[in-house]
Design an enzyme around this catalytic site. Structure first.
Site, PDB file in Angstrom:
ATOM      1  N   LYS A 145       0.806  -1.217   0.000  1.00 37.18           N
ATOM      2  CA  LYS A 145       0.000   0.000   0.000  1.00 37.18           C
ATOM      3  C   LYS A 145       0.840   1.268   0.000  1.00 37.18           C
ATOM      4  O   LYS A 145       0.463   2.280  -0.604  1.00 37.18           O
ATOM      5  CB  LYS A 145      -0.966  -0.010   1.181  1.00 37.18           C
ATOM      6  CG  LYS A 145      -2.142  -0.952   0.995  1.00 37.18           C
ATOM      7  CD  LYS A 145      -3.115  -0.849   2.138  1.00 37.18           C
ATOM      8  CE  LYS A 145      -4.403  -1.618   1.833  1.00 37.18           C
ATOM      9  NZ  LYS A 145      -4.182  -3.010   1.521  1.00 37.18           N
ATOM     10  N   ASN A 264     -15.149  -3.564   6.863  1.00 39.32           N
ATOM     11  CA  ASN A 264     -14.406  -3.239   5.645  1.00 39.32           C
ATOM     12  C   ASN A 264     -14.500  -4.324   4.576  1.00 39.32           C
ATOM     13  O   ASN A 264     -13.679  -4.353   3.642  1.00 39.32           O
ATOM     14  CB  ASN A 264     -12.922  -2.963   5.962  1.00 39.32           C
ATOM     15  CG  ASN A 264     -12.740  -1.746   6.847  1.00 39.32           C
ATOM     16  OD1 ASN A 264     -13.243  -0.680   6.543  1.00 39.32           O
ATOM     17  ND2 ASN A 264     -12.052  -1.928   7.968  1.00 39.32           N
ATOM     18  N   GLU A 304      -9.430   0.955  -6.731  1.00 41.94           N
ATOM     19  CA  GLU A 304     -10.444   1.341  -5.763  1.00 41.94           C
ATOM     20  C   GLU A 304     -10.257   2.803  -5.351  1.00 41.94           C
ATOM     21  O   GLU A 304      -9.139   3.258  -5.119  1.00 41.94           O
ATOM     22  CB  GLU A 304     -10.367   0.444  -4.530  1.00 41.94           C
ATOM     23  CG  GLU A 304     -10.559  -1.035  -4.852  1.00 41.94           C
ATOM     24  CD  GLU A 304     -10.625  -1.896  -3.607  1.00 41.94           C
ATOM     25  OE1 GLU A 304     -10.607  -1.324  -2.481  1.00 41.94           O
ATOM     26  OE2 GLU A 304     -10.701  -3.126  -3.741  1.00 41.94           O
ATOM     27  N   GLU A 317      -6.543   1.746  -3.293  1.00 43.55           N
ATOM     28  CA  GLU A 317      -5.609   0.670  -3.574  1.00 43.55           C
ATOM     29  C   GLU A 317      -5.957   0.071  -4.933  1.00 43.55           C
ATOM     30  O   GLU A 317      -7.007   0.373  -5.509  1.00 43.55           O
ATOM     31  CB  GLU A 317      -5.655  -0.423  -2.500  1.00 43.55           C
ATOM     32  CG  GLU A 317      -6.982  -1.149  -2.394  1.00 43.55           C
ATOM     33  CD  GLU A 317      -6.973  -2.208  -1.312  1.00 43.55           C
ATOM     34  OE1 GLU A 317      -5.917  -2.444  -0.709  1.00 43.55           O
ATOM     35  OE2 GLU A 317      -8.029  -2.815  -1.070  1.00 43.55           O
ATOM     36  N   ARG A 321      -5.739  -8.585  -9.314  1.00 44.30           N
ATOM     37  CA  ARG A 321      -6.304  -9.933  -9.390  1.00 44.30           C
ATOM     38  C   ARG A 321      -7.714  -9.849  -9.913  1.00 44.30           C
ATOM     39  O   ARG A 321      -8.279  -8.779 -10.104  1.00 44.30           O
ATOM     40  CB  ARG A 321      -6.310 -10.579  -8.004  1.00 44.30           C
ATOM     41  CG  ARG A 321      -6.962  -9.701  -6.936  1.00 44.30           C
ATOM     42  CD  ARG A 321      -7.107 -10.417  -5.627  1.00 44.30           C
ATOM     43  NE  ARG A 321      -7.366  -9.528  -4.509  1.00 44.30           N
ATOM     44  CZ  ARG A 321      -8.541  -8.996  -4.218  1.00 44.30           C
ATOM     45  NH1 ARG A 321      -9.569  -9.221  -5.002  1.00 44.30           N
ATOM     46  NH2 ARG A 321      -8.692  -8.224  -3.161  1.00 44.30           N
TER      47      ARG A 321
END
Length: 619
Positions: A145, A264, A304, A317, A321
């Protein structure tokens, strides 16, 4: 050792409903065999697609997953070890051995587990095995991150203000949080999927958040590095899907709104977002593409963003995938069905065996991405997801209505599940207006989810339906007893007087046969109930004054007891209802006219409404 599983009915489930952007060309060069380094619904989805493309598949599994659907579906399967992921699905050495022993040409990682492990991808490349996903460099850049934020800033992508470095310890976390200004988000540098993330609004929460996030990060990602950034209060979570090739090209597709979350992690997703205008959508897409090109991205991925009320958006982030599908035409809603108790913190895991399992695939415009079947075990070792229920339509309203119908028709027994919460969200005013934030659940349910509060009309329909179920069961029992008698001597009753107790309130109901249907009178109000429902089916589908009712028949016993699940009912938790149940177990008498005339013994009939493992007694 690899073995060839027997073909199971689940292996073919969903093949006819697979959709692709372009038709599959049987003459196109493909891999001969691929290994899927995952489990559950994503492994099943990959295997179904590979089979349609003519590609053989190898499943890997732990010992407790030996009879899991993805193992049955694959052409071969290899056991990696014991139940804990560190001893099976995260064992790179054993997965590499399985690749070589089965002569697999490529690996599909799914999501989670090793899907964003750059060292694993590098090892595959050195062994000459293709990785169906991005390059190690892209995974490294976006998987961390802190590094991903720096790369995003280089690509001129909007980022959230925060500390550009790794947090040393809890006191360092407090110092950095004060400098940024509370509230802050404390999260794992190598994290994903909502794990290793905590919100801190003061020093004490910062210390506790650092401790818990670093512990969770170490156990989930074998990396306990922590970073801190400004928390954007009441944002929306919106994702942009990107596609990149190996020639430097990249495009963005439509967005997904993922704002409804608990801990989350996503609960309901929809595409497109009701919030974005064309200008904001284009700006977000262009920044997502800029990031993909900056890192040389060559696969499918998801960027995102957090979006505030003024449509300012910030990079959160990038998931390097496979993510959820985006349907470009119309509207789609994905409800994540979990084996969880929604009455406890919006969903605490429920373990057990699926004693009965029936997906609502008979409904049009419904897709079920699941990795379970009847008899499957929901264990403590893995994510308790049962299914990603995707419903779509030309409009958002159509997608919502289809989702509600599908949830009502979804038969899940043996574990507690979150369908009551999902259904309530879909009928809730704020959701239907599109007024969403990542804090939606605690805002709409400040005291936690307590179940559906029945309106007067809903209660009337429910009471009418219950009394008719009881009447139909009495008729069925009478027919069974009298099947050897002459028809001329069989005088089936046409009138019943029933008392239904719901929520401690007793309601007298008159039930009359009206041809094939039933007529009920409740407090002077009449209803016609369709008699089409089948007591031999787990789903009881009928109409009350043309309003559709769907209930699920749980159990019927010889004494006349009937257990029914109605998703709309308000119920209380087991441990809170023991004393109340003593008060609500009212005696109920259901008398035919003949019984009244003969003044014979009255038979107590108890109907219990069961909702997801919580009982409310009704007679």
């Amino acid at each position: 050792m690899a073995y060839q599983p027997a073909v199971n009915s689940i292996a073919l489930r969903g093949l006819s409903s697979l959709y692709t952007a372009d038709p599959i060309d049987p003459n196109e060069e493909t891999f001969n065999k691929i290994l899927i380094a995952n489990r559950g619904e994503i492994a099943c989805r990959v295997i179904r697609t590979a089979r349609q493309m003519g590609i053989k598949t190898v499943a890997v599994h732990s010992d407790v997953d030996s009879y899991a659907p993805h193992v049955k579906m694959a052409d071969e399967a290899v056991c990696l070890g014991t139940a804990q992921v560190k001893d099976s699905y995260l064992r790179v050495d054993r997965i590499l051995d399985a690749i070589h022993s089965t002569k697999s040409e490529a690996v599909h990682p799914g999501y989670g587990f090793l899907s964003e492990n750059a060292d694993f991808v590098s090892q595959l490349e050195s062994d000459g095995v293709a990785f169906i996903g991005p390059s190690p460099a892209a995974i490294t850049g976006m998987g961390d991150k802190l590094q991903s934020k720096r790369l995003a800033m280089q690509a001129k992508v909007n980022t959230i203000p925060g500390f550009d470095g790794i947090v040393a310890d809890a006191e360092d976390c407090v110092r950095i949080s004060r400098e940024i200004g509370y509230p802050v988000m404390i999260k794992a540098s190598a994290g994903g999927g909502g794990k290793g993330m905590r919100i801190a609004r003061n020093d004490d929460q910062a210390r506790e958040g650092f401790k818990l996030s670093s512990q969770e990060a170490a156990s989930s990602f074998a990396d306990d590095r922590i970073l801190v950034e400004k928390f954007v209060d009441k944002p929306r979570h919106i994702e942009i899907q990107v596609l990149g090739d190996k020639h430097g090209n990249a495009i963005y597709l439509n967005e997904r709104e993922c704002s409804i979350q608990r801990r989350n992690q996503k609960v309901i997703e929809e595409a497109p977002s009701v919030f974005l205008d064309p200008e904001t959508r284009a700006a977000m897409g262009e920044q997502a593409v800029a990031l993909a090109k900056n890192i040389g991205y060559s696969s499918a991925g998801t960027v995102e963003f957090l979006v505030d009320a003024q449509k300012n958006f910030y990079f959160l982030e990038m998931n390097t995938r496979l993510q959820s599908d985006v349907k470009l035409n119309g509207w789609a809603i994905e409800s994540r069905v979990y084996a969880e108790d929604p009455f406890k913190n919006f969903g605490l895991p429920s373990i057990g065996r699926l004693s009965r399992y029936q997906e609502p695939l008979h409904i049009e415009k419904v897709r079920c991405d699941s990795g379970v079947e009847e008899g499957s075990d929901i264990s403590i070792y893995y994510d308790p997801m049962i299914c990603k229920l995707v419903c779509y339509g030309h409009t958002r309203d159509e997608a919502i209505k289809t989702s509600i119908k599908a949830l009502d028709s979804y038969v899940i027994r043996g574990v507690t599940h979150n369908i009551p919460l999902l259904r309530d969200i879909l009928t809730e005013e704020r959701f239907n207006k599109g007024d969403l934030t990542t804090n939606y659940l605690p805002e709409v349910y400040p005291d936690g989810f307590k179940g559906k509060q029945l309106s007067a009309d809903e209660k009337f329909e429910l009471v009418s339906m219950l009394s008719c179920i009881h009447a139909k069961e009495l008729l069925r029992n009478r027919q069974l007893r009298n099947r050897t008698r002459q028809k001329s001597r069989d005088r089936s009753p046409t009138h019943w007087e029933v008392v239904v107790t719901l929520g401690g309130e007793q309601t007298p109901v008159t039930v009359m046969r009206d041809g094939y249907n039933f007529k009920t009178i409740v407090n002077g109000k009449e209803a016609i109930v369709s008699g089409s429902f089948d007591l031999a089916s787990p789903l009881l589908e009928s109409k009350v004054n043309e309003n559709r009712e769907t209930m699920q028949l749980i159990k019927m016993d010889m004494s006349g007891g009937i257990r029914i699940r109605s998703i709309r009912l308000q119920i209380k938790k087991k441990e809170e209802t023991r004393e109340e149940n003593k008060l609500s177990e009212h005696k109920t008498y259901c008398l035919t006219q003949q019984q009244c005339l003969r003044d014979k013994g009255r038979k107590e009939i108890k109907h219990a409404l069961l909702q997801d493992g919580f009982d409310t007694l009704t007679t």
